[in-house]
Write an enzyme that holds these catalytic residues in place. Sequence first.
Site, PDB file in Angstrom:
ATOM      1  CD  GLU A 214      -2.877  -1.365   0.201  1.00 23.83           C
ATOM      2  OE1 GLU A 214      -2.907  -0.533  -0.725  1.00 23.83           O
ATOM      3  OE2 GLU A 214      -3.621  -2.363   0.253  1.00 23.83           O
TER       4      GLU A 214
ATOM      5  CG  HIS B 228      -4.432  -0.028   5.744  1.00 28.88           C
ATOM      6  ND1 HIS B 228      -5.802   0.090   5.626  1.00 28.88           N
ATOM      7  CD2 HIS B 228      -4.120  -1.247   5.227  1.00 28.88           C
ATOM      8  CE1 HIS B 228      -6.289  -1.007   5.062  1.00 28.88           C
ATOM      9  NE2 HIS B 228      -5.288  -1.838   4.814  1.00 28.88           N
TER      10      HIS B 228
ATOM     11  CG  HIS C 283      -7.045  -5.393   7.706  1.00 32.01           C
ATOM     12  ND1 HIS C 283      -6.544  -6.530   7.138  1.00 32.01           N
ATOM     13  CD2 HIS C 283      -6.757  -4.388   6.834  1.00 32.01           C
ATOM     14  CE1 HIS C 283      -5.962  -6.237   5.975  1.00 32.01           C
ATOM     15  NE2 HIS C 283      -6.063  -4.941   5.775  1.00 32.01           N
TER      16      HIS C 283
ATOM     17  CD  GLU D 245     -14.067   9.830  22.557  1.00 33.51           C
ATOM     18  OE1 GLU D 245     -14.101   8.613  22.617  1.00 33.51           O
ATOM     19  OE2 GLU D 245     -13.055  10.504  22.820  1.00 33.51           O
TER      20      GLU D 245
ATOM     21  CG  HIS E 100      -9.220  -3.528   2.646  1.00 30.74           C
ATOM     22  ND1 HIS E 100      -8.524  -3.764   1.477  1.00 30.74           N
ATOM     23  CD2 HIS E 100      -8.266  -3.493   3.621  1.00 30.74           C
ATOM     24  CE1 HIS E 100      -7.233  -3.894   1.740  1.00 30.74           C
ATOM     25  NE2 HIS E 100      -7.051  -3.730   3.039  1.00 30.74           N
TER      26      HIS E 100
HETATM   27  P1  13P Z   1       1.102  -5.463   3.095  1.00 28.26           P
HETATM   28  O1  13P Z   1       1.526  -6.703   3.848  1.00 28.26           O
HETATM   29  O2  13P Z   1       1.688  -5.421   1.710  1.00 28.26           O
HETATM   30  O3  13P Z   1       1.381  -4.209   3.893  1.00 28.26           O
HETATM   31  O4  13P Z   1      -0.470  -5.561   2.860  1.00 28.26           O
HETATM   32  C1  13P Z   1      -1.354  -5.667   3.943  1.00 28.26           C
HETATM   33  C2  13P Z   1      -2.635  -4.983   3.708  1.00 28.26           C
HETATM   34  O5  13P Z   1      -3.351  -4.670   4.645  1.00 28.26           O
HETATM   35  C3  13P Z   1      -3.054  -4.686   2.310  1.00 28.26           C
HETATM   36  O6  13P Z   1      -4.152  -3.810   2.295  1.00 28.26           O
HETATM   37 ZN    ZN Z   2      -5.324  -3.866   4.154  1.00 25.58          ZN
END
Ligand code: 13P
Ligand code: ZN
Length: 274
Positions: A115, A139, A141, A169, A210
């Site tokens: 990413e 980023h 999940h 908040e 995602h």
């Molecule tokens: P990477 O291991 O390449 O960072 O990918 C993980 C991920 O969350 C892709 O969206």
């Molecule tokens: Zn991801």
Amino acid sequence: MKVLDAEFTKGFIRMANDGWEQGWHERNGGNLSYRMKSVEVELVKEDFKAGDWQDIGTTVPGLAGEFFLVTGSGKFFRNVIIKPEDSLCIVEIDEKGEKYRIVWGLVNGGRPTSELPSHLMNHEVKKRLTDGRYRVIYHAHTTNTIALTFVLPLTDEAFTRELWEMATECPVVFPDGIGVVPWMVPGGREIAVETSKLMEKYDVAIWAHHGMFAAGEDFDLTFGLLHTVEKAAEILVKMLSMTGQKRQTITPDDFRHLAKDFNVTLPEKFLYEK
Ligand code: 13P
Ligand code: ZN
């Protein structure tokens, strides 16, 4: 100084591990990047050894000559604290913003996160808009936020308003709101372009089915922002699991009063009548 002894590296590792402990980083899920200060580059550059230039996959002229500490592609957040020099790398951006080279880390081989285009395009926007104050892109999940992308309309208005209502908040922590990217193939320029467009307006972008991206000044503020959004999402998931119908909630006028007292501007587009 060794990269691993520097304060910014310790802060990065702590944040990655905090995310792991929250359960947001199954396997290699998620990635983190930090735009280093020039004093930090000076401090640790004796520890650098430059590799070959590689294509970024997009163009970020606004980041020419910058250095980033980033997670490696396929590397597990679980392992960042255990073997950081295998999990992380520092990359240097060339003078055109088209290529990067690894100058530290990934001692057993590999490349920066897949990413990287999204991270760098978001950094480029935030560096410009904040006069260089913002340095972190994260980023993760995030379970509850992802769950909501199956039931809420995939609009900035719906996500912002529903999450604002879940905790008083929230509008204070993310007054500009939240952007939503519809499902797209991850890891390339196209999703990076869409995400960085949202970063022109917001500090948070949700990727449908995602995860989430957050931007901020430092590790604490960026982690805290993403954590606050995910906590609100968890409350919403619990609420929707009990009933589809709220008995009471925070109203548009309540938000307007809050905005006045807390000195924040809440865009009217999120305060629609339902
Ligand atoms: P990477 O291991 O390449 O960072 O990918 C993980 C991920 O969350 C892709 O969206
Ligand atoms: Zn991801």
